[in-house]
Design a protein around this motif. Sequence first.
Motif, mmCIF file in Angstrom:
data_model
loop_
_atom_site.group_PDB
_atom_site.id
_atom_site.type_symbol
_atom_site.label_atom_id
_atom_site.label_comp_id
_atom_site.label_asym_id
_atom_site.label_seq_id
_atom_site.Cartn_x
_atom_site.Cartn_y
_atom_site.Cartn_z
ATOM 1 N N SER A 78 0.830 -1.213 0.000
ATOM 2 C CA SER A 78 0.000 0.000 0.000
ATOM 3 C C SER A 78 0.859 1.256 0.000
ATOM 4 O O SER A 78 1.997 1.268 0.493
ATOM 5 C CB SER A 78 -0.914 0.005 1.222
ATOM 6 O OG SER A 78 -0.150 0.150 2.411
ATOM 7 N N LEU A 79 0.286 2.333 -0.507
ATOM 8 C CA LEU A 79 0.969 3.620 -0.482
ATOM 9 C C LEU A 79 1.153 4.105 0.953
ATOM 10 O O LEU A 79 2.152 4.763 1.272
ATOM 11 C CB LEU A 79 0.173 4.648 -1.296
ATOM 12 C CG LEU A 79 0.774 6.057 -1.388
ATOM 13 C CD1 LEU A 79 2.159 6.015 -2.036
ATOM 14 C CD2 LEU A 79 -0.163 6.988 -2.167
ATOM 15 N N GLU A 80 0.214 3.762 1.813
ATOM 16 C CA GLU A 80 0.324 4.160 3.222
ATOM 17 C C GLU A 80 1.580 3.561 3.855
ATOM 18 O O GLU A 80 2.312 4.244 4.585
ATOM 19 C CB GLU A 80 -0.921 3.709 4.005
ATOM 20 C CG GLU A 80 -2.176 4.516 3.735
ATOM 21 C CD GLU A 80 -2.736 4.301 2.337
ATOM 22 O OE1 GLU A 80 -2.434 3.236 1.728
ATOM 23 O OE2 GLU A 80 -3.461 5.176 1.839
ATOM 24 N N TYR A 81 1.831 2.282 3.564
ATOM 25 C CA TYR A 81 3.042 1.675 4.122
ATOM 26 C C TYR A 81 4.294 2.298 3.512
ATOM 27 O O TYR A 81 5.258 2.617 4.224
ATOM 28 C CB TYR A 81 3.060 0.170 3.886
ATOM 29 C CG TYR A 81 4.401 -0.439 4.235
ATOM 30 C CD1 TYR A 81 4.769 -0.632 5.563
ATOM 31 C CD2 TYR A 81 5.322 -0.768 3.240
ATOM 32 C CE1 TYR A 81 6.019 -1.140 5.895
ATOM 33 C CE2 TYR A 81 6.565 -1.285 3.558
ATOM 34 C CZ TYR A 81 6.917 -1.465 4.893
ATOM 35 O OH TYR A 81 8.152 -1.951 5.212
ATOM 36 N N LEU A 82 4.311 2.456 2.194
ATOM 37 C CA LEU A 82 5.499 2.989 1.529
ATOM 38 C C LEU A 82 5.832 4.390 2.021
ATOM 39 O O LEU A 82 7.002 4.801 2.027
ATOM 40 C CB LEU A 82 5.290 2.999 0.014
ATOM 41 C CG LEU A 82 5.143 1.622 -0.637
ATOM 42 C CD1 LEU A 82 4.827 1.771 -2.124
ATOM 43 C CD2 LEU A 82 6.389 0.778 -0.452
ATOM 44 N N THR A 83 4.817 5.139 2.431
ATOM 45 C CA THR A 83 5.049 6.495 2.935
ATOM 46 C C THR A 83 5.831 6.478 4.248
ATOM 47 O O THR A 83 6.650 7.365 4.507
ATOM 48 C CB THR A 83 3.700 7.216 3.137
ATOM 49 O OG1 THR A 83 3.020 7.304 1.882
ATOM 50 C CG2 THR A 83 3.901 8.615 3.694
ATOM 51 N N THR A 84 5.608 5.469 5.065
ATOM 52 C CA THR A 84 6.251 5.403 6.381
ATOM 53 C C THR A 84 7.310 4.307 6.482
ATOM 54 O O THR A 84 7.907 4.123 7.546
ATOM 55 C CB THR A 84 5.185 5.152 7.463
ATOM 56 O OG1 THR A 84 4.529 3.892 7.195
ATOM 57 C CG2 THR A 84 4.136 6.259 7.462
ATOM 58 N N ALA A 85 7.554 3.588 5.397
ATOM 59 C CA ALA A 85 8.449 2.426 5.456
ATOM 60 C C ALA A 85 9.894 2.808 5.708
ATOM 61 O O ALA A 85 10.695 1.951 6.105
ATOM 62 C CB ALA A 85 8.351 1.627 4.148
ATOM 63 N N GLU B 233 3.862 13.601 5.081
ATOM 64 C CA GLU B 233 2.922 14.159 4.102
ATOM 65 C C GLU B 233 3.647 14.527 2.821
ATOM 66 O O GLU B 233 3.152 14.282 1.711
ATOM 67 C CB GLU B 233 2.226 15.380 4.693
ATOM 68 C CG GLU B 233 1.189 15.996 3.759
ATOM 69 C CD GLU B 233 0.508 17.212 4.364
ATOM 70 O OE1 GLU B 233 -0.176 17.939 3.614
ATOM 71 O OE2 GLU B 233 0.660 17.448 5.582
ATOM 72 N N THR B 234 4.834 15.105 2.960
ATOM 73 C CA THR B 234 5.629 15.459 1.782
ATOM 74 C C THR B 234 6.118 14.208 1.058
ATOM 75 O O THR B 234 6.135 14.160 -0.177
ATOM 76 C CB THR B 234 6.836 16.325 2.192
ATOM 77 O OG1 THR B 234 6.367 17.476 2.892
ATOM 78 C CG2 THR B 234 7.620 16.767 0.955
ATOM 79 N N VAL B 235 6.527 13.173 1.823
ATOM 80 C CA VAL B 235 6.952 11.917 1.210
ATOM 81 C C VAL B 235 5.823 11.322 0.381
ATOM 82 O O VAL B 235 6.036 10.846 -0.746
ATOM 83 C CB VAL B 235 7.421 10.904 2.285
ATOM 84 C CG1 VAL B 235 7.616 9.519 1.667
ATOM 85 C CG2 VAL B 235 8.712 11.368 2.916
ATOM 86 N N ARG B 236 4.619 11.354 0.920
ATOM 87 C CA ARG B 236 3.473 10.818 0.187
ATOM 88 C C ARG B 236 3.269 11.569 -1.127
ATOM 89 O O ARG B 236 2.997 10.965 -2.168
ATOM 90 C CB ARG B 236 2.213 10.898 1.058
ATOM 91 C CG ARG B 236 0.984 10.263 0.402
ATOM 92 C CD ARG B 236 -0.256 10.457 1.257
ATOM 93 N NE ARG B 236 -1.426 9.877 0.610
ATOM 94 C CZ ARG B 236 -1.847 8.638 0.805
ATOM 95 N NH1 ARG B 236 -1.202 7.844 1.652
ATOM 96 N NH2 ARG B 236 -2.903 8.174 0.175
ATOM 97 N N GLU B 237 3.381 12.879 -1.091
ATOM 98 C CA GLU B 237 3.242 13.676 -2.313
ATOM 99 C C GLU B 237 4.343 13.336 -3.312
ATOM 100 O O GLU B 237 4.095 13.238 -4.518
ATOM 101 C CB GLU B 237 3.276 15.163 -1.969
ATOM 102 C CG GLU B 237 2.080 15.644 -1.160
ATOM 103 C CD GLU B 237 2.223 17.086 -0.719
ATOM 104 O OE1 GLU B 237 3.307 17.675 -0.976
ATOM 105 O OE2 GLU B 237 1.279 17.627 -0.105
ATOM 106 N N GLN B 238 5.571 13.168 -2.800
ATOM 107 C CA GLN B 238 6.684 12.803 -3.685
ATOM 108 C C GLN B 238 6.428 11.460 -4.360
ATOM 109 O O GLN B 238 6.635 11.317 -5.572
ATOM 110 C CB GLN B 238 7.993 12.750 -2.892
ATOM 111 C CG GLN B 238 8.501 14.095 -2.420
ATOM 112 C CD GLN B 238 9.738 13.943 -1.548
ATOM 113 O OE1 GLN B 238 10.121 12.834 -1.158
ATOM 114 N NE2 GLN B 238 10.377 15.068 -1.224
ATOM 115 N N LEU B 239 5.959 10.487 -3.586
ATOM 116 C CA LEU B 239 5.730 9.157 -4.151
ATOM 117 C C LEU B 239 4.575 9.172 -5.148
ATOM 118 O O LEU B 239 4.584 8.422 -6.131
ATOM 119 C CB LEU B 239 5.444 8.149 -3.033
ATOM 120 C CG LEU B 239 6.597 7.887 -2.059
ATOM 121 C CD1 LEU B 239 6.200 6.830 -1.030
ATOM 122 C CD2 LEU B 239 7.843 7.448 -2.808
#
Length: 460
Positions: free
Chosen positions: A376-383, A435-441
Amino acid sequence: KPSQPCQAAVIVDHSTMARLHICILSAISSVLLILFVVVLPEEPDAQPKAIFTSLVESSLCHVPGSKLFHTNQRDVICVCPRHHVCVVNGPVPTACGLGLSSLDYLQLDRVPAECPTCSCRTIESHLPSVIAAQVLPSTIENPEAIPMTISDFPVRILLASIPRSGNSWMRQLIEAALGLATESAYRERYRVPEALNSSEKIQVEGILSPRTRTFGHECGRGNFCPWVHRAGQQDPLLVKTHSPFLVKRPFPTDYNGSDAGIGRFVLLPIRNPLDNWQALNRYQARSNAGGKPLSLQEFLAAYVKHHHYWQHHGTQYQTASFSYRFEDMDQDREQILRMFLNQSGLWESYHLNEARVARAMSIKRLLPLTTTSHASLEYLTTAYRDFPPRDIRTVLQYAPVQSLLQTYGYQALYRSWLWAHAQLADGKEQALVEETVREQLTTTFVAVQSLLYDKISMQS
């Protein structure tokens, strides 16, 4: 230029005009023949060009004992002669797996055009219909000792993965949509629900098929009876393999090839190497498989070896493949499943429809994990929290893996993780950083998805 006998004839008897005419006609014929050979090959249907083309094409068919044939569809294929099968030589001979072709009323086994480890092996019969079924115990320990016949070698579709990259997940989706059990190059033991929606689990062990020398279960990897049946004589064989990342005995540990034969089509999952490495070590520790955990450097070397082998498999053996990212299975598994079924030809061959795909998508245990899915994108954001900067830099600095990281968007993923570590080290607020990491991904890693599958679709 007139030949010497014609010149003599003209000198000896100038009064015989008929003979002179013959010589002139002979010279004209010679000129016409030269024109036919030199000029006419530019025409597509000219016989000299066909002969020349055949000679060039025959140079592609290197397998000992094989022959080159032109089919009615103007394709050029290599086949073994009658009473022979194509075998990939090795500690355990396996099928070439391209299937049978009907030529001159014979069923002849197809051969990869360029396969240095293949050969055409003699068998007792060349017609599958006249081969009696062999009743052999399911606990055979030496598959090589089983007599081989041409019916042992159906078309093979290989599911080639590194362990813990989502192979079992995809296998079960394929089984539920297709109705055909997948097989394995290895004797698997696993627990599955006793029935489709049962919470009770049973222990299942793969059973060796004497015909194909693969292990499987009548109801498939997902235990989906009565939907699923094991492959019959006319079905393709869908075989899981971890080779060359892992190979079964008696193949040597450094074997760089396939232990499941050659596939007419290959399905290739890929997972970002850091997450794949940790998942594999966790699995080995949990399953008491024995052996020490792989270091990151050891894993990366095997990871590159595996993916580079299968990337070149299609070029070497002239077969098609479809590659997909494990990280896309959370949101796009339906699209990935449909693309595989279409590109492999299974959709058309088995007259599949949307209802069959919907059936696979509706099975609860094949849905992504709601809170712990690593796809999930949620995991990749915090992985990034799971991987120290030194491990991320190790991967980014390992030269052999860079082409894979770039192709599948993992470079952008890892750079986002390094950026997050640096921002937190500078005292930035974690919520704002993530939040910024999520936008980058979203603009890098996720955006690669459509480009990746469009490119793969065109290549296939």
